[in-house]
Write an enzyme that holds these catalytic residues in place. Structure first.
Site, PDB file in Angstrom:
ATOM      1  CD  GLN A 170      -2.831  -1.132   2.447  1.00 46.40           C
ATOM      2  OE1 GLN A 170      -2.923  -2.227   2.987  1.00 46.40           O
ATOM      3  NE2 GLN A 170      -3.401  -0.065   2.955  1.00 46.40           N
TER       4      GLN A 170
ATOM      5  CG  PHE B 209      -8.883  -5.457   3.642  1.00 45.18           C
ATOM      6  CD1 PHE B 209      -9.979  -4.708   3.246  1.00 45.18           C
ATOM      7  CD2 PHE B 209      -8.653  -6.675   3.022  1.00 45.18           C
ATOM      8  CE1 PHE B 209     -10.839  -5.162   2.247  1.00 45.18           C
ATOM      9  CE2 PHE B 209      -9.503  -7.138   2.018  1.00 45.18           C
ATOM     10  CZ  PHE B 209     -10.598  -6.379   1.637  1.00 45.18           C
TER      11      PHE B 209
ATOM     12  NE  ARG C 254     -12.771  -1.366   4.641  1.00 39.78           N
ATOM     13  CZ  ARG C 254     -13.455  -1.986   3.686  1.00 39.78           C
ATOM     14  NH1 ARG C 254     -13.466  -3.281   3.613  1.00 39.78           N
ATOM     15  NH2 ARG C 254     -14.128  -1.303   2.784  1.00 39.78           N
TER      16      ARG C 254
ATOM     17  CD  GLU D 179      -9.611   3.309   7.010  1.00 39.59           C
ATOM     18  OE1 GLU D 179      -9.440   4.489   6.663  1.00 39.59           O
ATOM     19  OE2 GLU D 179      -8.847   2.729   7.789  1.00 39.59           O
TER      20      GLU D 179
HETATM   21  N1  MTE Z   1     -11.821  -2.275  -0.393  1.00 42.73           N
HETATM   22  C1  MTE Z   1     -11.312  -3.379  -0.977  1.00 42.73           C
HETATM   23  N2  MTE Z   1     -12.069  -4.027  -1.872  1.00 42.73           N
HETATM   24  N3  MTE Z   1     -10.070  -3.854  -0.683  1.00 42.73           N
HETATM   25  C2  MTE Z   1      -9.269  -3.239   0.241  1.00 42.73           C
HETATM   26  O1  MTE Z   1      -8.137  -3.674   0.488  1.00 42.73           O
HETATM   27  N4  MTE Z   1      -9.070  -1.400   1.844  1.00 42.73           N
HETATM   28  C3  MTE Z   1      -9.796  -0.513   2.739  1.00 42.73           C
HETATM   29  C4  MTE Z   1     -10.832   0.325   1.982  1.00 42.73           C
HETATM   30  N5  MTE Z   1     -11.589  -0.498   1.087  1.00 42.73           N
HETATM   31  C5  MTE Z   1      -9.780  -2.066   0.893  1.00 42.73           C
HETATM   32  C6  MTE Z   1     -11.076  -1.601   0.526  1.00 42.73           C
HETATM   33  C7  MTE Z   1      -8.911   0.384   3.459  1.00 42.73           C
HETATM   34  S1  MTE Z   1      -8.047  -0.271   4.747  1.00 42.73           S
HETATM   35  C8  MTE Z   1      -8.770   1.687   3.134  1.00 42.73           C
HETATM   36  S2  MTE Z   1      -7.803   2.704   4.060  1.00 42.73           S
HETATM   37  C9  MTE Z   1      -9.488   2.290   2.025  1.00 42.73           C
HETATM   38  O2  MTE Z   1     -10.173   1.324   1.237  1.00 42.73           O
HETATM   39  C10 MTE Z   1      -8.587   3.053   1.107  1.00 42.73           C
HETATM   40  O3  MTE Z   1      -9.386   3.831   0.292  1.00 42.73           O
HETATM   41  P1  MTE Z   1      -8.877   5.182  -0.288  1.00 42.73           P
HETATM   42  O4  MTE Z   1      -8.217   4.893  -1.595  1.00 42.73           O
HETATM   43  O5  MTE Z   1     -10.067   6.018  -0.492  1.00 42.73           O
HETATM   44  O6  MTE Z   1      -7.928   5.767   0.717  1.00 42.73           O
END
Ligand code: MTE
Length: 608
Positions: free
Chosen positions: A45, A76, A189, A539
């Site tokens: 990430q 996540f 998350r 999140e």
């Molecule tokens: N959704 C999916 N499908 N897979 C993921 O790994 N990570 C989550 C969330 N949704 C995740 C996800 C986490 S931990 C975060 S911090 C945010 O997506 C990141 O989203 P952003 O690009 O808006 O910061």
């Protein structure tokens, strides 16, 4: 505390861990390159941080390293920091052997080394008036950070952001990070947020159960006014109109028929002995912080567009939003074919030598800030293209995108722009608001909990892509159900994770998700301080899953009330049911009474 009519003192709760359960485990490939260079493909990430660590491990200047990340099979939070070690080890091996090396973790190793969510132990003291209005809350929180500090220091800020969803009157807290013999923890998350949301609800439920008051009215009476919100959150609270939680709260009551269904649940519980139901409405306030993010947009000779951003695609739909933003931003040049630009946009892998200062994809604001970085690039490109377009339009009546770009190449217009979006003070922090109503049914004989219905309303400002954002709400909520109801991630006394495979670790399945799942996006409208008025989505919805736990507790309370009526008052007290997290089947079964059938039969015989 002095103002309180009643106090609950020294109550304790414990919370366990949770594994990320991304589909793709930690992986990296390192390929030695000419001139003592190393190219590393990493599932991470934050490629920038892996880049720096690899350079230090190899003892080479940073420009000799290149880290590439196309996308992740889920992150996540588990691929923020832990992947750095995997990528670095891979690079060191490739450097020593001078040949390509690939590492990928089997699931068991991944589960053992990846750390997971922070377990914690919480002690709370709460004071409140006879009306249920809370006057003071004091918290002592011990966070199990494992053997190395890792990202644990961010936890307290996150916890406070979510904890302050209610007006506690006076809030006092002491949060300590503890070094233990467990693996170090990472930021899963909604790190800290989900635990804080839970703590807040336990306090509220404890007050309600102590005085047999209606828990929904205790929630109601302790929701913030805009004044108290300002006191707790200062600049992040924004203007009174931005505080949408009270409207969401009321709207959800009517769209989910909350009051009517509450009556139906009571009726159901009166008529059924071996199944009990519960229903709860729970609010969330979730503070997010924008971070700086780079972007680069280049237009190729044939009119196709290539985009690079700091953010990493991991399933959250970042690329979809970035593509849309590019098409929108360049579309402002307004010539023939700009309405179809979306098909011409390609977002390519993150490459730490091509776009620097990528930072980390975390905190739910990366998609939005990557979009803003792209918008800034598009603005520059449009400013360069518009004078040429106007000159050409003097000669020809209609101008197609492809012709404009070809002419721009002939006239040596710079068709590549890069930017670094940096949020300013007024745009940096803001609050997300949402609420959920969940209804569950507990089987007293087996301990099985079925989620009958969940209704969610979530304020997205103006969603950048409602399809993506709905998916994020549903996915996050279900992952939250895993934390609250299913996922035991136990360790032995040596600190080794013992539940370390897909047989023993139980994530939510198609049977766990709510039978009826209604999610509504609340468009709170324009906001000049946010990227196209949007709000974060990744999140915050996870913390809404606490409603399932609250509701299960309500159903168990009903079961225990019935047990008391069969066995006499010594059997179970009517005060707060201490329901563990996760509230697995055996836990629920035990609380409902392992010998409830026997008790019922004895009671029936005695009665006759
Ligand atoms: N959704 C999916 N499908 N897979 C993921 O790994 N990570 C989550 C969330 N949704 C995740 C996800 C986490 S931990 C975060 S911090 C945010 O997506 C990141 O989203 P952003 O690009 O808006 O910061």
């Amino acid at each position: 505390m002095a103002e309180a009519d009643h106090r609950i003192l020294n109550s304790q709760i414990k919370l366990g861990s949770q594994y990320y359960f991304y589909m793709e485990t930690q992986t990296a490939i390192a390929v030695p390159d000419e001139d003592n260079c190393m190219e590393v493909y990493s599932s991470i990430q934050c490629p920038e941080f892996a880049h720096d660590t690899i350079a230090r491990c190899l003892g080479v200047p940073a420009h000799n390293v290149r880290v590439k990340t196309r996308r992740l099979g889920g992150g996540f939070g588990g691929k923020a920091v832990k992947s750095i070690a995997v990528a670095s080890a891979c690079a060191v091996a490739a450097y020593k052997l001078n040949r390509p090396v690939r590492i990928y973790m089997d699931r068991k190793t991944d589960m053992i080394m990846s750390g997971g969510r922070h377990p914690m132990k919480i002690t709370y003291n709460v004071g409140f008036k006879s009306t249920g209005k809370i006057t003071a809350l004091k918290l002592d929180i011990l966070i199990d950070s494992g053997m190395f500090v890792d990202v644990s220091p961010i936890l307290s800020d996150h916890m406070l952001g979510s904890l302050k969803k209610y007006d506690w009157g006076a809030l006092s807290f002491d949060i300590k990070l503890c070094k233990t013999n467990l693996p170090s923890r990472a930021a899963m998350r909604a790190p800290g947020d989900v635990q804080a949301s839970y703590i807040a609800e336990v306090v509220i439920e404890h007050i309600a159960s102590t005085f047999s008051m209606d828990v929904d009215s205790i929630r109601n009476i302790n929701l913030h006014t805009h004044n108290s919100l300002n006191l707790f959150f200062a600049s992040a609270a924004g203007e009174p109109l931005e505080y949408t939680l009270p409207s969401i709260w009321d709207k959800l009551a009517s769209t989910s028929s909350f009051y009517h269904r509450t009556k139906m649940v009571k009726e159901f519980n009166r008529c059924h002995k071996w199944k009990k139901r519960g229903i709860s409405r729970v609010p969330i306030v979730h503070e997010v912080k924008m971070r700086s993010t780079p972007g680069k947009v280049s237009i190729l000779r044939d009119g196709s567009i290539v985009v690079e951003v700091g953010g990493i695609e991991m399933g959250q739909g970042l690329w979809t939003k970035v593509k849309q933003m590019t098409a929108y931003g360049l579309g402002l040049v307004k010539c023939g074919g700009t309405q179809d630009l979306l098909e011409k946009v390609r977002v390519i892998e993150a490459d730490t030598l091509s776009v620097i200062q990528g930072g980390m994809t975390a905190g739910s604001t990366t998609s939005v800030s990557s979009c803003e970085a792209v918008r800034l690039c598009c603005k520059v490109l449009v400013e360069r293209l518009v004078p040429l377009k106007q000159r050409l339009m003097e000669q020809i009546r209609s101008l197609e995108w492809e012709t404009l770009i070809l002419e721009a190449y002939r006239n040596s217009v710079n068709l590549s722009a890069s930017s670094l979006y940096v949020p300013n003070f007024s745009t940096m922090h803001y609050l997300n608001y949402a609420a959920a109503v969940s209804e569950v049914e507990v089987n007293l004989i087996t301990g099985e909990t079925t989620i009958l219905q969940t209704d969610i309303i979530y304020d997205y400002g103006e969603s950048l892509n409602p399809a993506v954002d709905l998916g994020q709400i549903e996915g996050a909520y279900v992952q939250g159900i895993g934390f609250f109801m299913l996922e035991e991630y136990n360790t032995n006394s040596d600190g080794l994770v013992i539940i370390n495979n897909t047989w023993t670790y139980k994530i939510p399945t198609v049977d766990t998700i709510p039978k009826q799942f209604n999610v509504e996006i609340f468009n709170s409208g324009n906001h000049k301080n946010r990227v196209l008025s949007s709000k974060a989505s990744g999140e915050p919805p996870l913390t809404l899953a606490v409603s399932v736990h609250c509701t299960t507790r309500a159903a168990i309370t009903e079961a225990r009330r019935q047990l008391v009526s069969w066995s006499g008052p010594n059997e179970a007290s009517s005060t707060l049911v201490q329901l563990e997290v996760p509230a697995t089947m055996p836990v629920v079964k035990e609380l409902c009474g392992l010998d409830s059938v026997q008790k019922f039969l004895q009671w029936t015989i005695a009665k006759n």
